[in-house]
Write a protein that holds these residues in place. Sequence first.
Motif, PDB file in Angstrom:
ATOM      1  N   ARG A 100       9.753  -1.897  -3.008  1.00 14.84           N
ATOM      2  CA  ARG A 100      10.202  -1.266  -4.257  1.00 14.84           C
ATOM      3  C   ARG A 100       9.375  -1.764  -5.422  1.00 14.84           C
ATOM      4  O   ARG A 100       9.061  -2.944  -5.509  1.00 14.84           O
ATOM      5  N   PHE A 101       9.050  -0.838  -6.313  1.00  9.63           N
ATOM      6  CA  PHE A 101       8.335  -1.152  -7.542  1.00  9.63           C
ATOM      7  C   PHE A 101       9.117  -0.542  -8.699  1.00  9.63           C
ATOM      8  O   PHE A 101       9.424   0.653  -8.671  1.00  9.63           O
ATOM      9  N   HIS A 102       9.444  -1.352  -9.687  1.00  6.47           N
ATOM     10  CA  HIS A 102      10.159  -0.850 -10.861  1.00  6.47           C
ATOM     11  C   HIS A 102       9.138  -0.237 -11.814  1.00  6.47           C
ATOM     12  O   HIS A 102       8.141  -0.874 -12.157  1.00  6.47           O
ATOM     13  N   LEU A 103       9.382   0.995 -12.240  1.00  7.71           N
ATOM     14  CA  LEU A 103       8.453   1.709 -13.105  1.00  7.71           C
ATOM     15  C   LEU A 103       8.901   1.637 -14.563  1.00  7.71           C
ATOM     16  O   LEU A 103      10.090   1.737 -14.854  1.00  7.71           O
ATOM     17  N   ALA A 104       7.943   1.499 -15.454  1.00  6.48           N
ATOM     18  CA  ALA A 104       8.227   1.486 -16.882  1.00  6.48           C
ATOM     19  C   ALA A 104       8.553   2.903 -17.355  1.00  6.48           C
ATOM     20  O   ALA A 104       8.374   3.886 -16.611  1.00  6.48           O
ATOM     21  N   ASP A 105       9.015   3.010 -18.584  1.00  5.69           N
ATOM     22  CA  ASP A 105       9.319   4.322 -19.153  1.00  5.69           C
ATOM     23  C   ASP A 105       8.068   5.192 -19.161  1.00  5.69           C
ATOM     24  O   ASP A 105       6.966   4.711 -19.446  1.00  5.69           O
ATOM     25  N   HIS A 106       8.236   6.442 -18.841  1.00  3.11           N
ATOM     26  CA  HIS A 106       7.198   7.477 -18.902  1.00  3.11           C
ATOM     27  C   HIS A 106       6.074   7.275 -17.878  1.00  3.11           C
ATOM     28  O   HIS A 106       5.010   7.857 -18.017  1.00  3.11           O
ATOM     29  N   VAL A 107       6.289   6.440 -16.864  1.00  3.72           N
ATOM     30  CA  VAL A 107       5.303   6.287 -15.790  1.00  3.72           C
ATOM     31  C   VAL A 107       5.759   7.171 -14.638  1.00  3.72           C
ATOM     32  O   VAL A 107       6.916   7.128 -14.227  1.00  3.72           O
ATOM     33  N   ARG A 108       4.832   7.977 -14.142  1.00  7.01           N
ATOM     34  CA  ARG A 108       5.179   8.867 -13.036  1.00  7.01           C
ATOM     35  C   ARG A 108       4.100   8.814 -11.963  1.00  7.01           C
ATOM     36  O   ARG A 108       2.956   8.468 -12.225  1.00  7.01           O
ATOM     37  N   VAL A 109       4.493   9.155 -10.749  1.00  6.00           N
ATOM     38  CA  VAL A 109       3.569   9.192  -9.619  1.00  6.00           C
ATOM     39  C   VAL A 109       2.836  10.520  -9.670  1.00  6.00           C
ATOM     40  O   VAL A 109       3.450  11.577  -9.760  1.00  6.00           O
ATOM     41  N   THR A 110       1.501  10.452  -9.623  1.00  3.12           N
ATOM     42  CA  THR A 110       0.711  11.681  -9.676  1.00  3.12           C
ATOM     43  C   THR A 110       0.202  12.112  -8.312  1.00  3.12           C
ATOM     44  O   THR A 110       0.044  13.299  -8.056  1.00  3.12           O
ATOM     45  N   GLU A 111      -0.053  11.128  -7.429  1.00  8.24           N
ATOM     46  CA  GLU A 111      -0.625  11.477  -6.123  1.00  8.24           C
ATOM     47  C   GLU A 111      -0.402  10.337  -5.145  1.00  8.24           C
ATOM     48  O   GLU A 111      -0.302   9.177  -5.528  1.00  8.24           O
ATOM     49  N   ALA A 112      -0.342  10.685  -3.877  1.00  6.31           N
ATOM     50  CA  ALA A 112      -0.281   9.689  -2.811  1.00  6.31           C
ATOM     51  C   ALA A 112      -1.185  10.169  -1.676  1.00  6.31           C
ATOM     52  O   ALA A 112      -1.179  11.349  -1.337  1.00  6.31           O
ATOM     53  N   SER A 113      -1.965   9.232  -1.139  1.00  2.00           N
ATOM     54  CA  SER A 113      -2.851   9.581  -0.033  1.00  2.00           C
ATOM     55  C   SER A 113      -2.842   8.459   0.997  1.00  2.00           C
ATOM     56  O   SER A 113      -2.612   7.303   0.665  1.00  2.00           O
ATOM     57  N   HIS A 114      -3.085   8.838   2.249  1.00  2.00           N
ATOM     58  CA  HIS A 114      -3.078   7.881   3.368  1.00  2.00           C
ATOM     59  C   HIS A 114      -4.407   8.030   4.092  1.00  2.00           C
ATOM     60  O   HIS A 114      -4.676   9.059   4.701  1.00  2.00           O
ATOM     61  N   GLU A 115      -5.249   6.996   3.995  1.00  2.00           N
ATOM     62  CA  GLU A 115      -6.549   7.058   4.650  1.00  2.00           C
ATOM     63  C   GLU A 115      -6.970   5.671   5.118  1.00  2.00           C
ATOM     64  O   GLU A 115      -6.766   4.683   4.423  1.00  2.00           O
ATOM     65  N   ASN A 116      -7.529   5.618   6.305  1.00  2.00           N
ATOM     66  CA  ASN A 116      -8.055   4.378   6.883  1.00  2.00           C
ATOM     67  C   ASN A 116      -7.037   3.234   6.875  1.00  2.00           C
ATOM     68  O   ASN A 116      -7.375   2.093   6.583  1.00  2.00           O
ATOM     69  N   GLY A 117      -5.790   3.528   7.177  1.00  2.00           N
ATOM     70  CA  GLY A 117      -4.766   2.490   7.247  1.00  2.00           C
ATOM     71  C   GLY A 117      -4.258   2.007   5.902  1.00  2.00           C
ATOM     72  O   GLY A 117      -3.521   1.021   5.838  1.00  2.00           O
ATOM     73  N   MET A 118      -4.639   2.684   4.812  1.00  2.00           N
ATOM     74  CA  MET A 118      -4.190   2.315   3.464  1.00  2.00           C
ATOM     75  C   MET A 118      -3.432   3.485   2.846  1.00  2.00           C
ATOM     76  O   MET A 118      -3.871   4.633   2.930  1.00  2.00           O
ATOM     77  N   LEU A 119      -2.295   3.169   2.253  1.00  2.00           N
ATOM     78  CA  LEU A 119      -1.518   4.157   1.514  1.00  2.00           C
ATOM     79  C   LEU A 119      -1.803   3.924   0.031  1.00  2.00           C
ATOM     80  O   LEU A 119      -1.560   2.835  -0.489  1.00  2.00           O
TER      81      LEU A 119
END
Length: 155
Positions: A100-119
Motif C-alpha cells: 500500500r502507498f498513501h497518495l497525496a491530494d490530487h495525485v492520480r495513477v496515469t498508467e501501469a505496465s508489466h515488463e521484464n518482471g517489473m511492475l
Amino acid sequence: MRNFDLTPLYRATVGFDQIADLMDRALASDVGQNTYPPYNIEKTADDAWRISIAVAGFSDDDLAIEVKDRSLHVTARKAEDDSDHTYLHRGIATRAFERRFHLADHVRVTEASHENGMLHIDLVREVPEALKPRRIAITSAKRKDANLVEAKSVN
C-alpha cells in the motif's frame, strides 16, 4: 522500540487530522514492515513519479492495482500450481503480497505496465485550476485633472 503518543496533536489542532493520521500510519507500519517485494519510487518530473515493483514469476492476471481512499493498493495472488515440479532450490518467491502507498491530494495513477518482471506504476499530481497560484493584474485608478476645480451648486 519507538513509541510516540500523538494525542496532544489531536487536542491542539483543528483540521490537521490527515497529517496526524499519516504520521500514525508511518510510525505503526515502520515497526514490522515487510520488505517483500522490493520496490523503487522514482521522481520523473516535478509533479510525476514512478513506482517500480519487482514481481518476477507473476503474470498480468496475478496482479491487481486499485486506488481507494487516497491509497494505492497493489496485490498479487499466484494461482495454485498443479504441475508436479521437483525443486532442488526455490529462490524466486511467488508468495502473495499486498503493498500500500498513501497518495497525496490530487495525485492520480496515469498508467501501469508489466515488463521484464517489473511492475511500473506512473503517478502524476494534477492540481485543479482553482488551487493553482495566479497572478492578479493591477490596474491604476484614473487620475483626475489637477487643474479642474469641482463646483457645488448652492441653493
